[in-house]
Design an enzyme around this catalytic site. Sequence first.
Site, PDB file in Angstrom:
ATOM      1  N   GLU A  61       0.660  37.769  -1.893  1.00 14.91           N
ATOM      2  CA  GLU A  61       1.879  38.189  -1.250  1.00 14.91           C
ATOM      3  C   GLU A  61       2.143  37.605  -0.022  1.00 14.91           C
ATOM      4  O   GLU A  61       3.192  37.012   0.427  1.00 14.91           O
ATOM      5  CB  GLU A  61       1.821  39.950  -0.924  1.00 14.91           C
ATOM      6  CG  GLU A  61       2.074  40.739  -2.127  1.00 14.91           C
ATOM      7  CD  GLU A  61       3.212  40.820  -2.960  1.00 14.91           C
ATOM      8  OE1 GLU A  61       4.124  40.039  -2.581  1.00 14.91           O
ATOM      9  OE2 GLU A  61       3.208  41.447  -4.152  1.00 14.91           O
ATOM     10  N   ASN A  65       4.708  34.738   1.066  1.00 19.77           N
ATOM     11  CA  ASN A  65       5.825  34.850   2.100  1.00 19.77           C
ATOM     12  C   ASN A  65       5.757  33.650   2.794  1.00 19.77           C
ATOM     13  O   ASN A  65       6.888  33.258   3.250  1.00 19.77           O
ATOM     14  CB  ASN A  65       5.219  36.064   2.979  1.00 19.77           C
ATOM     15  CG  ASN A  65       5.957  37.286   2.568  1.00 19.77           C
ATOM     16  OD1 ASN A  65       6.784  37.477   1.402  1.00 19.77           O
ATOM     17  ND2 ASN A  65       5.416  38.361   3.140  1.00 19.77           N
ATOM     18  N   ARG A 130      13.466  37.721  -4.916  1.00 24.80           N
ATOM     19  CA  ARG A 130      12.237  38.641  -4.339  1.00 24.80           C
ATOM     20  C   ARG A 130      12.772  40.073  -4.364  1.00 24.80           C
ATOM     21  O   ARG A 130      13.813  40.506  -4.220  1.00 24.80           O
ATOM     22  CB  ARG A 130      12.331  37.949  -3.092  1.00 24.80           C
ATOM     23  CG  ARG A 130      12.060  36.615  -2.819  1.00 24.80           C
ATOM     24  CD  ARG A 130      11.164  35.925  -3.611  1.00 24.80           C
ATOM     25  NE  ARG A 130       9.729  36.342  -3.507  1.00 24.80           N
ATOM     26  CZ  ARG A 130       8.899  36.248  -4.292  1.00 24.80           C
ATOM     27  NH1 ARG A 130       9.101  35.583  -5.293  1.00 24.80           N
ATOM     28  NH2 ARG A 130       7.639  36.794  -4.125  1.00 24.80           N
TER      29      ARG A 130
END
Lengths: 172, 101
Positions: A61, A65, A130
């Site tokens: 994650e 990002n 997303r």
Amino acid sequence: MSIAAEKDCTEIYRTGDNRIQLRFLALSVNEALARTMAAAFLSELNPTLEEIADVKTAVSEAVTNAVIHGYGMEEWDGPTQARRKSAWIHMECGLSDNVFEVSIEDKGCGIPDIKTAMQPLYTSRPELERSGMGFSFMEAFMDEVKVESTFGEGTMVQMKKKIGIVEQMEEE
Amino acid sequence: MKACKKNGQYLMIQMPEEIDHHQTVQIRQAADESILEDEVRDVIFDFGQTRMMDSSGIGIIMGRYRMISAFGGQVYIMNADTRIKKILFSAGIQKIAEFIN
């Protein structure tokens, strides 16, 4: 914040802790590399399969990002092009007793409002599909998540997880 | 990529062992081509091989749901293990997809 900051290792040697640093280009293909590396480093603590998957998901994650939001790698003509001149992501993992910690740092665009960014289902890029669950998952799978960000300068996510203590999962 | 298998009215998507942003970009491309060209109604995600997933997995299901639900299609999820199920439930996927095993 500084990527690949020189750290005094004396204290690390004294306590018997361990550390690694990894620097890689902000490419989506490196998401797997980063989480695999973190998992391999973690294996010293004899983690359960569940704990490995937790760490892998959380690292995935944070790196995603950095790739998508920090450096905006999905849009080659966008305003983030200038940042690609040095689009490195820096990951540092540490073991201290039975605590695994990892920090993932980019020199990308930064987060203007961390509170909003961390809300479940919030995403600044809905067109990329997303889900807005990134920070929620990091918080769900790790014991501690700290986000530092300076708009226009970069973001650092620090996460910690105690390994070897099986917590009772909440059944829903 | 052998992610997509088409069977008449539905599209079966074999999800990889580890689902991340990099993987979903490729699955999405193959899936959407198939959905549009072959006019499939329903989409089935097979998580039988999946051991790790991040939030990109949520995004790809929600995205396909948006595409096919407009034409009366339905999303199904099969062979998800406890961990994957927990992740999917935490994002409320059970509201838009049916779990089959």
